[in-house]
Scaffold this motif. Structure first.
Motif, PDB file in Angstrom:
ATOM      1  N   GLY A 304       0.842  -1.196   0.000  1.00 30.13           N
ATOM      2  CA  GLY A 304       0.000   0.000   0.000  1.00 30.13           C
ATOM      3  C   GLY A 304       0.870   1.236   0.000  1.00 30.13           C
ATOM      4  N   LYS A 305       0.251   2.378   0.274  1.00 36.84           N
ATOM      5  CA  LYS A 305       1.004   3.630   0.303  1.00 36.84           C
ATOM      6  C   LYS A 305       1.967   3.654   1.489  1.00 36.84           C
ATOM      7  CE  LYS A 305      -2.507   6.661  -1.747  1.00 36.84           C
ATOM      8  NZ  LYS A 305      -3.483   7.719  -1.415  1.00 36.84           N
ATOM      9  N   THR A 306       3.034   4.425   1.356  1.00 39.15           N
ATOM     10  CA  THR A 306       3.945   4.616   2.492  1.00 39.15           C
ATOM     11  C   THR A 306       4.037   6.106   2.805  1.00 39.15           C
ATOM     12  OG1 THR A 306       5.822   4.718   0.977  1.00 39.15           O
ATOM     13  CG2 THR A 306       5.312   2.577   1.920  1.00 39.15           C
ATOM     14  N   ASP A 307       4.717   6.417   3.912  1.00 38.15           N
ATOM     15  CA  ASP A 307       4.842   7.799   4.377  1.00 38.15           C
ATOM     16  C   ASP A 307       3.446   8.435   4.470  1.00 38.15           C
ATOM     17  OD1 ASP A 307       6.019  10.034   5.298  1.00 38.15           O
ATOM     18  OD2 ASP A 307       6.759  10.751   3.360  1.00 38.15           O
ATOM     19  N   ILE A 308       2.603   7.835   5.291  1.00 38.74           N
ATOM     20  CA  ILE A 308       1.172   8.129   5.224  1.00 38.74           C
ATOM     21  C   ILE A 308       0.698   9.183   6.225  1.00 38.74           C
ATOM     22  CG2 ILE A 308       0.622   5.867   4.245  1.00 38.74           C
ATOM     23  CD1 ILE A 308      -0.241   4.912   6.980  1.00 38.74           C
ATOM     24  N   GLY A 309       1.584   9.763   6.993  1.00 36.01           N
ATOM     25  CA  GLY A 309       1.182  10.868   7.866  1.00 36.01           C
ATOM     26  C   GLY A 309       0.626  10.433   9.206  1.00 36.01           C
ATOM     27  N   TYR A 310       0.187  11.411  10.006  1.00 30.90           N
ATOM     28  CA  TYR A 310      -0.206  11.131  11.385  1.00 30.90           C
ATOM     29  C   TYR A 310      -1.520  11.778  11.808  1.00 30.90           C
ATOM     30  CZ  TYR A 310       4.558   9.468  11.486  1.00 30.90           C
ATOM     31  OH  TYR A 310       5.703   8.788  11.213  1.00 30.90           O
ATOM     32  N   VAL A 760      -1.859  15.856  28.255  1.00 31.71           N
ATOM     33  CA  VAL A 760      -0.459  15.813  27.826  1.00 31.71           C
ATOM     34  C   VAL A 760      -0.302  15.036  26.513  1.00 31.71           C
ATOM     35  CG1 VAL A 760       1.855  15.086  28.552  1.00 31.71           C
ATOM     36  CG2 VAL A 760       0.231  15.942  30.253  1.00 31.71           C
ATOM     37  N   THR A 761      -1.172  14.035  26.284  1.00 35.87           N
ATOM     38  CA  THR A 761      -0.984  13.143  25.129  1.00 35.87           C
ATOM     39  C   THR A 761      -1.284  13.864  23.812  1.00 35.87           C
ATOM     40  OG1 THR A 761      -3.237  12.327  25.417  1.00 35.87           O
ATOM     41  CG2 THR A 761      -1.470  10.994  26.372  1.00 35.87           C
ATOM     42  N   LEU A 762      -0.955  13.173  22.726  1.00 35.57           N
ATOM     43  CA  LEU A 762      -1.014  13.753  21.379  1.00 35.57           C
ATOM     44  C   LEU A 762      -2.157  13.103  20.596  1.00 35.57           C
ATOM     45  CD1 LEU A 762       0.433  15.365  19.049  1.00 35.57           C
ATOM     46  CD2 LEU A 762       1.832  13.322  18.692  1.00 35.57           C
ATOM     47  N   ASP A 763      -2.906  13.911  19.825  1.00 36.95           N
ATOM     48  CA  ASP A 763      -4.019  13.351  19.053  1.00 36.95           C
ATOM     49  C   ASP A 763      -3.596  12.932  17.643  1.00 36.95           C
ATOM     50  OD1 ASP A 763      -3.602  15.997  18.481  1.00 36.95           O
ATOM     51  OD2 ASP A 763      -5.705  16.552  18.314  1.00 36.95           O
ATOM     52  N   ALA A 764      -2.464  12.233  17.564  1.00 36.60           N
ATOM     53  CA  ALA A 764      -2.051  11.634  16.281  1.00 36.60           C
ATOM     54  C   ALA A 764      -2.725  10.274  16.163  1.00 36.60           C
ATOM     55  CB  ALA A 764      -0.542  11.462  16.247  1.00 36.60           C
ATOM     56  N   PHE A 765      -3.048   9.869  14.931  1.00 37.19           N
ATOM     57  CA  PHE A 765      -3.733   8.580  14.791  1.00 37.19           C
ATOM     58  C   PHE A 765      -3.253   7.807  13.572  1.00 37.19           C
ATOM     59  CE2 PHE A 765      -6.645  12.017  13.318  1.00 37.19           C
ATOM     60  CZ  PHE A 765      -6.749  11.703  11.969  1.00 37.19           C
ATOM     61  N   CYS A 766      -3.646   6.560  13.495  1.00 38.62           N
ATOM     62  CA  CYS A 766      -3.343   5.727  12.333  1.00 38.62           C
ATOM     63  C   CYS A 766      -4.185   6.243  11.169  1.00 38.62           C
ATOM     64  CB  CYS A 766      -3.677   4.264  12.633  1.00 38.62           C
ATOM     65  SG  CYS A 766      -3.676   3.214  11.159  1.00 38.62           S
ATOM     66  N   PRO A 767      -3.569   6.635  10.069  1.00 43.73           N
ATOM     67  CA  PRO A 767      -4.344   7.214   8.961  1.00 43.73           C
ATOM     68  C   PRO A 767      -5.386   6.252   8.397  1.00 43.73           C
ATOM     69  CG  PRO A 767      -2.023   7.696   8.703  1.00 43.73           C
ATOM     70  CD  PRO A 767      -2.130   6.708   9.824  1.00 43.73           C
ATOM     71  N   ILE A 768      -5.172   4.945   8.542  1.00 49.36           N
ATOM     72  CA  ILE A 768      -6.136   3.993   7.999  1.00 49.36           C
ATOM     73  C   ILE A 768      -7.294   3.771   8.972  1.00 49.36           C
ATOM     74  CG2 ILE A 768      -6.440   1.651   7.080  1.00 49.36           C
ATOM     75  CD1 ILE A 768      -3.446   1.724   6.318  1.00 49.36           C
ATOM     76  N   SER A 769      -6.973   3.530  10.238  1.00 46.22           N
ATOM     77  CA  SER A 769      -8.043   3.217  11.201  1.00 46.22           C
ATOM     78  C   SER A 769      -8.564   4.447  11.928  1.00 46.22           C
ATOM     79  CB  SER A 769      -7.530   2.226  12.245  1.00 46.22           C
ATOM     80  OG  SER A 769      -6.593   2.866  13.100  1.00 46.22           O
ATOM     81  N   LYS A 770      -7.817   5.538  11.900  1.00 46.14           N
ATOM     82  CA  LYS A 770      -8.137   6.779  12.631  1.00 46.14           C
ATOM     83  C   LYS A 770      -8.140   6.563  14.149  1.00 46.14           C
ATOM     84  CE  LYS A 770      -9.637   7.979   8.419  1.00 46.14           C
ATOM     85  NZ  LYS A 770      -8.712   7.497   7.371  1.00 46.14           N
ATOM     86  N   GLN A 771      -7.428   5.560  14.609  1.00 45.05           N
ATOM     87  CA  GLN A 771      -7.333   5.334  16.054  1.00 45.05           C
ATOM     88  C   GLN A 771      -6.107   6.047  16.611  1.00 45.05           C
ATOM     89  OE1 GLN A 771      -7.493   1.275  17.381  1.00 45.05           O
ATOM     90  NE2 GLN A 771      -7.061   1.822  19.490  1.00 45.05           N
ATOM     91  N   PRO A 772      -6.288   6.869  17.663  1.00 51.11           N
ATOM     92  CA  PRO A 772      -5.149   7.613  18.207  1.00 51.11           C
ATOM     93  C   PRO A 772      -4.144   6.703  18.914  1.00 51.11           C
ATOM     94  CG  PRO A 772      -7.251   8.506  18.998  1.00 51.11           C
ATOM     95  CD  PRO A 772      -7.541   7.186  18.356  1.00 51.11           C
ATOM     96  N   ASP A 773      -2.926   7.244  19.044  1.00 46.45           N
ATOM     97  CA  ASP A 773      -1.832   6.524  19.698  1.00 46.45           C
ATOM     98  C   ASP A 773      -1.641   7.118  21.093  1.00 46.45           C
ATOM     99  OD1 ASP A 773       0.587   5.527  20.590  1.00 46.45           O
ATOM    100  OD2 ASP A 773       1.467   5.466  18.590  1.00 46.45           O
TER     101      ASP A 773
END
Lengths: 784, 88, 217
Positions: A304-310, A760-773
């Motif tokens: 699939g695509k790579t370098d897919i962002g956060y 404190v945490t960051l709202d970055a997520f998996c671009p495919i599932s949109k689940q935050p880390d």
């Protein structure tokens, strides 16, 4: 020496009888005291008031995690007074954990919400619940008229019962015509879903808990099962002890109780599980441990695509693009992941990588991989699921007893309600809104025009709260979840919810930081105060009857939604009587899943059993999917049938290692990892009201590596300020406590609303599932 | 296995001591009143010998003014009941 | 009565066969370097000794010890117990001598009983804390008083698992005291087949003050 059942029963009867006599003794003393001293009061005695001293037992699934233990609830009068494990339930075979055993106490916190409240001139005022429901319906109508249908939203939960989620979907997607329906399970297991969908084309595990009784090797991938899925974990321990051919490998970023119990604890640097999983595959191919018969027949290769962002910016959009590749291309892709190269990335020695590969590669060993939040809450969550499936697919260790890549869930009905009913913006009870056939099916069963169902998904959870902050969403109804503790980058989303023209409805059982931002609070019935069903991690649907009455005006989430739907003019779609609605809803919902791939058990069967696994075909449960010996949906005549994908194959994905959204640097030099402890479930709004759990774990803390603590000059219990680019929290240090992070990482349990670590945490997520880390962001520490 | 309940009245000013002392005794459960200096004591002993010992210890409590029994039950007094049933 | 004694005699004989089994050693996991084994109140020992101790041994019961005798050897709940048996003057007080019995358990023919297992065999200087009693009687009568030991059956609900009422310091390993033929009868568990004790039993120390949770808005 084992006692026989009969002896046990006699002992229990004697104990019951004694309890009864003691209760009579106390009653008689109180009566005497009242006669002699009029007006005398015994507050402590109230805990037994109204109880007869005799207990009847009723079945239910446990209220808390996704394991789905069967419990028997002891009822005396109209109160739940005790709990035991249900010996008839194959999930836990009569054993619970400390939360389960005390779960009924969560019903009886003194500050239980029993009346509806409405904000008037800034103050929350009690109103009759009917009036509150009128206000909600009027506000929804008004908001949609002024700002369009996509200005109202519902945010539910993996703790919704199946009927709760089903009526929410029917109302929002079918009747109101907005896809603004999400659930907190987005924060909990959406990467598991996209992992299943990309690798197999159909959601939920192929195996079941029985795998534990057959496997020789267990690998826990970032998964502290000893605390988070303790009942399954102790089943593993009992197997290891009994069979002598079992080993447990804990593969994690932090040393925990699971590491203590494991035969081997292997630590990796956060995010580098991607690289290690690829290195294991490299080793398997390099040593020719591949199961070629399986691979040639049942597997195809893809990238699939790579370098897919956060996804840290508003309106972030991503769609993956799949391209087929061949085995040689896949093999070439893996050349970047030799154990020696990966040792440098991951900190895991090449020796340990080879050791793990050898366990997966050994044809005489059955291997079960377990994971939960470590792999799900991951900015490459979908990828890491794909990569662990790759390992099982290369070796053919899948869909047979003991060979099982097993994705665990964290909530009692994340699978049952959110995944199966599809209470996410893109989903329907069967399939997705983008699919015309699925929309037609839904419109037919729901008795609504197909044009009602919008083919375009709107907002996933993080984006939904951003839309609330921006003002695109003006009205949000939140049920059975506590986002004002759990949203990452919480400050932004709390401020958004508090803005002037936002209207927040919260259905809750206790006051929480989320009810603090509400304009209307509805008192909810909790767990066995209503009838419902949950669905656990192993495709098991578990029914519970209403066992005790809800307090005051508290009402089930299902019925709240029905009441509002009727006020909005949808009587035809919500016609059921209060007595029968759960059974009727279940039978209507079941029509979405007809067919051997997903058939659900009828209502009458659910009533009888402590849980039934789907696909339920011809009166039989399916324990191992894709395996024709167990799964009647297999039709290709081969030894496996991966019927989820159109090519009838399971997909291996070439997915690279990409770094985390935010890694420690010179200024913010620590990783922050967050999670749970055994005593508390999620934000603790229930478990902290259970005396034994609160007393065992009264408040949160920050775990530090002892050397980092020494460097910072703090000792156990001293206050540490944790600072990120988004916020800070000051809390006591825990050194050599429940777990030990490696140097350069701190860990904070998120159950304690007094220390809101998600600021404190960051709202970055998996671009495919949109689940935050929630497991990785950068912080610095100060001694406070 | 005798079960008894009593109304217990402390000596003046000794209610807290009485609570503490009764709580610390084996085989005893207490239900304190909220608005009167009175404690309900429920005792549940496994056999007559223990019961006797407990009663002696209760009598020795300095904080205790008086006790009056409100309920008594003894399985061993039940007719037709076999002795030793509960020795397991 | 005689019959009962016979029964116990037979049981003891049968159990004597178990003395070869005993509690397993504490091989520690191949854990990550730099991580102290003492974290989580040293709970690793529970898993190790659970895994290494044969199920037959854990399930065995001699009835040799009871709670009264247990507290008899202690000055207050949690104090190191006295050594209750004779210790020869020639006894070198080297750890090997104590641990040869008290690390592994099993049957001691001389004393005709099962040996209690120490929960902390890694502390090898036994006599640092445990001393034998060489004579009866006191130097001067004492006014010493202590608190009563934690009560049994302190479950929060009928039938729910009781919390751990004592501090875990030096008593972090549940297996030696709560399972096996030398366990104290009243606190012995009947369900030793699953080794994650803290899955159900959490520490609520009976002497610790309770913290109250107050919501702040």
């Amino acid at each position: 020496m084992m006692k026989t059942n009969q002896e046990n029963n006699e002992v229990i009867m004697k104990l019951d009888r004694r309890a009864f006599i003691k209760s009579a003794a106390a009653s008689s003393a109180i009566a005497t005291a009242a006669a002699i001293f009029p007006g005398i009061s015994f507050a402590e005695w109230k805990k037994q008031e109204g109880a007869s001293g005799m207990i009847t037992w009723k079945k239910a699934p446990c209220r808390f995690c996704g394991t789905g233990c069967g419990v028997l609830i002891g009822v005396s009068g109209d109160r739940a007074v005790a709990v035991k494990g249900d010996p008839n339930c194959s999930v836990n075979k009569g054993l619970c954990c400390v939360k389960g055993y005390h779960s009924v106490q969560a019903l009886y916190g003194k500050d239980r919400l029993t009346k509806a409240k409405v904000r008037r001139n800034g103050e929350m005022v009690e109103v009759p619940i009917k009036e509150a429901l009128d206000i909600i319906a009027a506000k929804m109508k008004d908001t949609m008229a002024k700002h369009g249908k996509d200005s109202v939203a519902m945010y539910g939960s993996g703790q919704w019962t199946i009927p709760d989620g089903y009526v929410a979907s029917k109302l929002f997607k079918g009747c109101l015509g907005t896809n603004n329906l999400e659930a907190n399970a987005r924060l909990c297991m959406s990467s598991a879903v996209t992992g299943f969908m990309t690798s197999f084309g159909i959601d939920e595990p192929m195996g079941c808990y029985e795998d534990i009784d057959y496997a020789n090797v267990f690998v826990t991938w970032g998964n502290n099962m000893a605390e988070m899925h303790p009942v399954l974990f102790s089943r593993m321990l009992a197997n290891r002890k009994r069979r002598n051919n079992v080993e447990i490998i804990d593969f994690a970023t932090r040393t925990t109780r699971t590491s203590q119990a494991a035969d081997r604890s292997i630590l990796f640097r956060p995010q580098t599980d991607l690289a290690v999983a690829n290195a294991i595959c490299y080793e398997i191919i390099h040593n020719n441990w591949v199961n070629w018969d399986f691979l040639n027949t049942h597997v195809s290769f893809h990238k699939g695509k790579t370098d897919i962002g956060y996804g840290t910016e508003d309106h972030f959009a991503f769609t993956d693009k799949e391209e087929p590749i061949n085995f040689e291309e896949y093999k070439k892709f893996l050349e970047d992941y030799t154990p020696e190269k990966v040792e440098k990335i991951s900190g895991v020695s090449a020796r340990d990588i080879k050791y793990m590969a050898s366990l997966y590669g050994d044809p005489t060993k059955k291997v079960t991989s377990f994971w939960c939040m470590g792999m799900n809450q991951h900015t490459r969550g979908t990828w890491i699921q794909n990569l662990v499936y790759n390992i099982h697919l290369l070796t053919g260790k899948i869909s047979t007893p003991g060979n099982s890549p097993f994705s665990l869930t964290g909530q009692p009905s994340a699978c049952g309600t959110v995944r199966e009913v599809g209470t996410l913006t893109h989903a329907l009870p069967h399939g997705g809104v983008a699919n015309e056939h699925d929309r037609e099916m839904a419109a037919k069963i729901w008795d609504v025009p197909v044009s009602n169902i919008d083919p375009k998904p709107t907002y996933h959870t993080v984006e939904m709260f951003r839309a609330l902050d921006r003002g695109d969403i003006k009205f949000m109804w939140i049920q059975v979840t506590n986002p004002m503790v759990t949203m990452p980058n919480l400050n932004r989303y709390r401020q958004g919810a508090l803005k002037d023209d936002r209207f927040i409805v919260v259905s809750e059982v206790y006051p929480t930081p989320t009810t603090d931002v509400a304009d209307v609070i509805l008192p909810a019935a909790m767990w066995v105060e209503q009838e419902g069903m949950f669905g656990n991690s192993e495709r098991r649907t578990q029914h519970f009857a209403q066992i005790v009455p809800p307090p005051g005006e508290a009402m089930s989430d299902t019925w709240q939604l029905i009441e509002v739907a009727r006020r909005l003019g949808f009587e035809k779609q919500f016609p059921w009587s209060e007595e029968e609605h759960i059974g009727k809803i279940w039978e209507e919902y079941r029509r979405f899943h007809e067919g051997p791939k997903h058939n659900m058990a009828p209502y009458t069967v659910l009533l009888e059993r402590p849980g039934v696994m789907w696909p339920f075909v011809d009166g039989k449960e399916t324990r191992w999917r894709f395996n024709p010996k167990h799964d009647p949906a297999c039709t290709n005549g081969k030894d496996f049938d991966f019927y989820g994908k159109a090519d009838n194959k399971a997909w291996i994905w070439a997915r690279p290692y990409e770094p985390a959204a935010e890694s420690p640097d010179a200024e913010y030099n620590f990783w922050l990892n967050t999670g749970r402890v055994i005593e508390h479930f999620h934000t603790g709004s229930m478990t902290r009201r259970v005396p034994v759990l609160h007393q065992a774990m009264p408040s949160s803390y920050v775990e530090l590596n002892p050397e980092d603590a020494a460097g910072l000059g703090v000792i156990n219990g001293e206050m540490v300020k944790i600072i990120s680019r988004r916020g800070s929290v000051t809390m006591p240090a825990s050194i050599n406590g429940r777990g030990v992070p490696p140097r350069g990482m701190v860990f904070v349990p998120f159950f304690d609303e007094s220390y809101l670590i998600n600021e404190v945490t960051l709202d970055a997520f998996c671009p495919i599932s949109k689940q935050p880390d929630y497991k990785k962001c950068a912080v610095r520490l100060e001694k406070a | 296995m005798p079960i008894f309940s009593y109304l217990v009245i402390p000596k003046a000013g000794a209610i807290d001591t009485l609570h503490a002392e009764l709580t610390a005794l084996p085989w005893c459960e207490i239900i304190p009143a909220d608005n009167k200096e009175i404690v309900i004591l429920v005792t549940d002993t496994p056999d007559a010998a223990t019961e006797k010992k407990l009663q002696e210890r209760l009598k020795e409590l300095d904080s205790l003014q008086s006790m009056s029994m409100t309920f008594g039950h003894n399985d061993e007094d039940q007719p037709g009941k076999q002795r030793g049933d509960y020795e397991a | 009565m005689k019959k009962a004694a016979d029964k116990i005699g037979k049981r003891t004989l049968a159990l004597a066969a178990l003395c070869l089994l005993g509690v397993g050693g504490l091989d520690l996991a191949m854990a990550a370097p730099d991580i102290p084994h003492t974290f989580d109140a040293g709970g690793e020992k529970i898993f190790r000794s659970y895994n290494a101790t044969p199920q037959e041994y854990m399930a065995a019961d001699s009835g040799n010890r009871n709670l009264m005798g247990f507290y008899e050897l202690r000055q207050y709940p949690g104090s190191p117990p006295r050594i209750p048996h004779a210790v020869a003057q020639s006894f070198s007080e080297q750890p090997d001598n104590c641990l040869s019995c008290h690390a592994k358990g099993g049957y001691n023919a001389e004393l005709d009983r099962f040996v209690p297992v120490t929960p902390h065999p890694e502390n090898e200087l036994c006599t640092q804390c445990h001393v034998p009693q060489r004579q009866e009687g006191l130097f001067v009568e004492t006014n010493w008083q202590s608190i009563n030991p934690p009560k049994l059956g302190r479950s929060f609900l009928a039938g729910s698992p009781p919390p751990i009422p004592h501090s875990l310091q030096l008593r972090e390993n549940c297996i030696p005291c709560h399972t096996g033929p030398a366990a104290v009868t009243e606190i012995r568990v009947e369900h030793s087949s699953r080794g994650n004790c803290r899955q159900c039993h959490v520490p609520v120390i009976s002497t610790d003050p309770r913290l109250e949770f107050v919501r702040k808005q």
